[in-house]
Design an enzyme around this catalytic site. Structure first.
Site, PDB file in Angstrom:
ATOM      1  CG  HIS A 114     -34.149  -1.529  37.169  1.00  0.00           C
ATOM      2  ND1 HIS A 114     -34.763  -0.315  36.962  1.00  0.00           N
ATOM      3  CD2 HIS A 114     -35.117  -2.463  37.041  1.00  0.00           C
ATOM      4  CE1 HIS A 114     -36.054  -0.500  36.742  1.00  0.00           C
ATOM      5  NE2 HIS A 114     -36.295  -1.807  36.775  1.00  0.00           N
ATOM      6  CB  ALA A 155     -16.928 -11.823   4.251  1.00  0.00           C
ATOM      7  CE  LYS A 175     -33.226 -15.797   7.074  1.00  0.00           C
ATOM      8  NZ  LYS A 175     -33.003 -15.825   8.462  1.00  0.00           N
TER       9      LYS A 175
END
Length: 197
Positions: A114, A155, A175
């Protein structure tokens, strides 16, 4: 390449002013035409640090935390980086970042649907550390996570979880794909759990 005149002008006129403004500014530290510097009294810059063109450095207490940004000796920050500490961000020595890297220990809250996100408070994440001798590639984004020593972050990677020492991490979210094996004295590929393949 920075001209001899530009460097001389910086060390004669700009460096002395910065020395008064920063919490610490080490010998031969060079900040090249910054885009913005917020909270310089809470910034502690080591010796031989290089900060690239149009980089934005900030150490602002927007969340009630005591903000500080520390950059260790011999670290080189690329062009157009954006490093924003509302708590504590620390770089070790001889860290290297490429261009357009974003590092922050905070997020915009978005809990309320909201309210426009711009009107919601800044959310403080935990303290961050970038370890000695690590390298962050172009367009890397690090949010609320620490990176160990001797790491390579590929990158365009987005780092949101800690990366241990001597790892190569890539992707969004980042990862680990390689770790340095001390027993074999070489880099080895890892599976998705970080185990050697």
């Amino acid at each position: 390449m920075i001209s001899k005149f530009s460097r001389l002008f910086y060390y004669l006129f700009i460096f002395p002013v910065y020395k008064l403004r920063f919490g610490k500014l080490g010998n031969r530290a060079y900040i090249r035409s910054p885009l913005q510097l917020d909270g310089t009294s809470r910034m502690f810059i080591g010796s031989r640090v290089r900060v690239g063109y149009k980089t934005w450095l900030a150490a602002n207490s927007l969340t009630g935390e005591k903000a500080s940004l520390t950059i260790g000796d011999g670290t080189h920050i690329g062009n157009f980086n954006h490093i924003y500490a509302t708590g504590q961000i620390t770089f070790g020595s001889q860290v290297l970042t490429a261009d357009k890297v974003y590092i922050a220990d905070n997020l915009h809250s978005y809990e309320s649907i909201h309210m426009a996100i711009i009107d919601q408070p800044i959310k403080q994440l935990r303290s961050m550390h970038i370890g000695d001798g690590s390298w962050l590639g172009e367009h890397v984004c690090v949010i609320g996570a620490s990176i160990g020593r001797g790491c390579v972050i590929g990158a365009n990677s987005v780092v949101t979880k800690d990366i241990p020492d001597y790892c190569v991490a890539v992707g969004a979210p980042a990862k680990i794909i390689k770790r340095y094996c001390m027993q074999e004295a070489q880099w080895r590929r890892t599976d998705s759990n970080g185990n050697f393949i």
